[in-house]
Design an enzyme around this catalytic site. Structure first.
Site, mmCIF file in Angstrom:
data_model
loop_
_atom_site.group_PDB
_atom_site.id
_atom_site.type_symbol
_atom_site.label_atom_id
_atom_site.label_comp_id
_atom_site.label_asym_id
_atom_site.label_seq_id
_atom_site.Cartn_x
_atom_site.Cartn_y
_atom_site.Cartn_z
ATOM 1 N N SER A 86 43.615 29.254 36.291
ATOM 2 C CA SER A 86 44.201 30.872 36.173
ATOM 3 C C SER A 86 42.953 31.771 35.871
ATOM 4 O O SER A 86 41.976 31.544 35.083
ATOM 5 C CB SER A 86 45.264 30.846 34.969
ATOM 6 O OG SER A 86 46.065 31.967 35.108
ATOM 7 N N THR A 87 43.309 33.300 36.412
ATOM 8 C CA THR A 87 42.409 34.246 36.346
ATOM 9 C C THR A 87 42.631 34.912 35.069
ATOM 10 O O THR A 87 43.730 35.448 34.960
ATOM 11 C CB THR A 87 42.497 35.039 37.508
ATOM 12 O OG1 THR A 87 42.799 34.370 38.711
ATOM 13 C CG2 THR A 87 41.391 36.015 37.655
ATOM 14 N N PRO A 88 41.685 34.850 34.112
ATOM 15 C CA PRO A 88 42.261 35.795 32.826
ATOM 16 C C PRO A 88 42.487 37.224 33.306
ATOM 17 O O PRO A 88 41.612 37.622 34.083
ATOM 18 C CB PRO A 88 40.949 35.720 32.128
ATOM 19 C CG PRO A 88 40.033 34.555 32.580
ATOM 20 C CD PRO A 88 40.572 34.284 33.968
ATOM 21 N N ARG A 89 43.440 37.756 32.622
ATOM 22 C CA ARG A 89 43.995 39.086 33.148
ATOM 23 C C ARG A 89 44.023 40.027 31.735
ATOM 24 O O ARG A 89 44.571 39.607 30.665
ATOM 25 C CB ARG A 89 45.210 39.183 33.635
ATOM 26 C CG ARG A 89 45.214 39.782 35.143
ATOM 27 C CD ARG A 89 46.593 39.566 35.890
ATOM 28 N NE ARG A 89 47.221 38.455 35.713
ATOM 29 C CZ ARG A 89 48.621 38.256 35.234
ATOM 30 N NH1 ARG A 89 49.111 39.558 34.928
ATOM 31 N NH2 ARG A 89 49.251 37.437 35.092
ATOM 32 N N HIS A 188 37.036 27.499 46.307
ATOM 33 C CA HIS A 188 37.868 27.627 47.556
ATOM 34 C C HIS A 188 36.696 27.996 48.644
ATOM 35 O O HIS A 188 36.170 28.962 48.690
ATOM 36 C CB HIS A 188 38.653 28.893 47.335
ATOM 37 C CG HIS A 188 39.999 28.592 46.758
ATOM 38 N ND1 HIS A 188 40.011 28.255 45.092
ATOM 39 C CD2 HIS A 188 41.288 28.434 47.222
ATOM 40 C CE1 HIS A 188 41.310 27.917 44.816
ATOM 41 N NE2 HIS A 188 41.948 28.145 45.785
ATOM 42 N N GLU A 191 38.344 28.707 53.764
ATOM 43 C CA GLU A 191 39.825 28.705 53.911
ATOM 44 C C GLU A 191 40.416 29.449 54.953
ATOM 45 O O GLU A 191 41.430 29.374 55.639
ATOM 46 C CB GLU A 191 40.398 29.388 52.502
ATOM 47 C CG GLU A 191 41.851 29.306 52.147
ATOM 48 C CD GLU A 191 42.305 29.715 50.826
ATOM 49 O OE1 GLU A 191 41.627 30.232 50.245
ATOM 50 O OE2 GLU A 191 43.581 29.928 50.678
ATOM 51 N N ASP A 274 50.055 26.325 44.890
ATOM 52 C CA ASP A 274 51.008 27.108 44.344
ATOM 53 C C ASP A 274 52.434 26.612 44.359
ATOM 54 O O ASP A 274 53.060 27.182 45.386
ATOM 55 C CB ASP A 274 51.072 28.494 45.030
ATOM 56 C CG ASP A 274 49.445 29.239 44.919
ATOM 57 O OD1 ASP A 274 49.016 29.545 43.749
ATOM 58 O OD2 ASP A 274 48.751 29.139 45.956
HETATM 59 C C1 ZJS Z 1 47.490 33.201 50.200
HETATM 60 C C2 ZJS Z 1 47.817 31.757 50.249
HETATM 61 C C3 ZJS Z 1 48.058 31.142 51.451
HETATM 62 C C4 ZJS Z 1 47.461 31.147 48.934
HETATM 63 C C5 ZJS Z 1 47.077 29.956 48.834
HETATM 64 N N1 ZJS Z 1 45.574 30.060 48.556
HETATM 65 C C6 ZJS Z 1 44.931 30.763 47.712
HETATM 66 N N2 ZJS Z 1 43.453 31.009 47.955
HETATM 67 C C7 ZJS Z 1 42.818 31.854 47.269
HETATM 68 N N3 ZJS Z 1 43.147 31.977 45.965
HETATM 69 C C8 ZJS Z 1 44.480 31.828 45.608
HETATM 70 C C9 ZJS Z 1 45.213 30.846 46.436
HETATM 71 N N4 ZJS Z 1 46.593 30.925 45.899
HETATM 72 C C10 ZJS Z 1 46.310 31.454 44.775
HETATM 73 N N5 ZJS Z 1 45.083 32.014 44.438
HETATM 74 C C11 ZJS Z 1 44.452 32.601 43.534
HETATM 75 O O1 ZJS Z 1 45.180 32.448 42.038
HETATM 76 C C12 ZJS Z 1 45.972 33.610 41.811
HETATM 77 C C13 ZJS Z 1 47.321 33.278 41.059
HETATM 78 O O2 ZJS Z 1 47.336 32.529 39.889
HETATM 79 P P1 ZJS Z 1 46.484 33.048 38.749
HETATM 80 O O3 ZJS Z 1 47.013 34.517 38.146
HETATM 81 O O4 ZJS Z 1 45.166 32.909 38.512
HETATM 82 O O5 ZJS Z 1 47.127 32.074 37.552
HETATM 83 C C14 ZJS Z 1 46.005 34.566 42.883
HETATM 84 O O6 ZJS Z 1 45.863 35.800 42.533
HETATM 85 C C15 ZJS Z 1 44.611 34.310 43.501
HETATM 86 O O7 ZJS Z 1 43.512 34.710 42.997
HETATM 87 ZN ZN ZN Z 2 44.100 27.570 45.739
#
Ligand code: ZJS
Ligand code: ZN
Length: 334
Positions: A86-89, A188, A191, A274
């Site tokens: 997860s991305t710290p916010r 990643h 992609e 996700d």
């Molecule tokens: C758009 C799509 C097909 C998504 C799947 N592929 C992805 N590629 C890159 N970063 C991602 C993907 N899915 C989630 N994330 C990252 O995870 C974040 C959501 O989880 P979190 O807030 O870090 O907890 C997103 O804002 C993004 O930064």
């Molecule tokens: Zn991913």
């Protein structure tokens, strides 16, 4: 074994409902946070979905609930080892800081453990490429602090975010620093088709695992040199079928690059990416891989078993192998 799960992308329908009830003024409906069966979205539209979820998850209480729900749901699906990322916010309006964000996820992991949820969880701190090099460096420092202070719960760093934004070269110093201080790297890579140069560069680090790697091989516009680098280091790939099909970077399940790497005998781990946004779970992803590529129960078992060697928690590997040995006869007769 779930090695690639973004926390806010993994929020289920029932948790979204609880969040919406907490924040009715946002007027968010479930259709805005998930991509249902048969639906496809552009990559850009998918990334808009995360913005909506982030609006719903903006306090420490939200993070705690979301993380505990996600962990319990993976456990209920039969996942025994989960690496969450997860991305710290920082949220000015609610006073949430990046440090508190990570502390709260760690608290959720600890609470689930104390409540006896049958799953081991480790955490990767994520760098969102949209936020640039400086923030990436700060995130690495944060991740290092937590790696040292959490007794091994924080195990690595993830590079994610919209792949069409920025260039990996800007993140090299931060990624190198992370690697040098002992954080494992899951990046990643490729992609989208335009990232061959970036992948060439970042594969030199080298990363410990690769997320997606959809466009690495020559048949889809990558190159043999990229494939050779991945093979040389035996770098495992985290492959997310539904995510790639719904996000339209892969045209259909049968065209998924899983087959390319699997046939080569390369370490390939099936993951959800996700599960909330893409309305899936790990069992469904295994089912899809099995039916699409005509794999047997034994093949699927072996896939999940081999994933143990790809974790960022070597201290748990022996225990996990033992668990798989014990579970095997209870699941099916090989
Ligand atoms: C758009 C799509 C097909 C998504 C799947 N592929 C992805 N590629 C890159 N970063 C991602 C993907 N899915 C989630 N994330 C990252 O995870 C974040 C959501 O989880 P979190 O807030 O870090 O907890 C997103 O804002 C993004 O930064
Ligand atoms: Zn991913």
């Amino acid at each position: 074994m779930e090695l690639h799960a973004h926390l806010n992308g993994s929020v289920s329908f029932s948790t979204i409902e609880k969040l919406v009830a907490r924040k009715p003024h946002l007027n968010i409906e479930h259709g805005m946070t998930a991509i249902r069966s048969g639906q496809r979205r552009t990559l850009d539209e998918c990334f808009q979905v995360f913005k909506v979820i982030h609006q719903l998850v903006d306090t420490e209480e939200d993070i705690l609930m979301v993380a505990k729900d996600v962990i319990r749901e993976f456990a209920a699906d039969g996942v025994k080892y989960l690496e969450l990322r997860s991305t710290p916010r920082k949220e000015k309006t609610t006073g949430m800081t990046k440090r508190r964000y990570v502390e709260t996820v760690i608290e959720a992991i600890r609470q689930c453990k104390n409540e006896g949820v049958d799953i081991e969880v480790r955490f990767l701190v994520a760098v969102d490429r949209r936020n640039g090099a400086e923030v990436a460096m700060e995130t690495v420092k944060l991740a290092e602090d937590f790696m040292l202070s959490t007794g091994g719960l924080v195990v690595g760093l993830d590079l994610s975010g919209d792949p069409t934004v920025g260039h990996g070269r800007d993140f090299l110093p931060a990624l190198q620093k992370a690697k040098n201080c002992g954080l494992k790297l899951s990046l990643h890579l490729s992609e989208v088709p335009s990232q061959a140069d970036e992948s060439e560069l970042l594969l030199n680090i080298p990363p410990d695992r690769i997320g997606h790697g959809t466009f690495l091989h020559p048949e889809v516009g990558g190159s043999q040199s990229l494939v050779d680098k991945v093979r040389k280091h035996n770098t495992p790939l985290e492959l997310c079928l539904t995510s790639n099909v719904k996000g339209q970077t892969v045209s259909s399940y049968s065209q998924h690059h899983f087959l390319y790497w699997y046939q080569m005998g390369h370490p390939s781990v099936i993951c959800t990416d996700d599960k909330g946004v893409f309305c899936t779970d790990l069992s469904q992803e295994y089912q899809l891989a099995a039916s699409t590529f005509n794999l047997s129960q034994e093949d699927m078992w072996t896939l999940s078993h081999k994933a143990i060697d790809c974790t960022f928690a070597p201290d748990l590997q022996q225990q996990l192998h033992q668990k798989w040995l014990e579970l095997q006869p209870t699941l099916f007769q090989l």
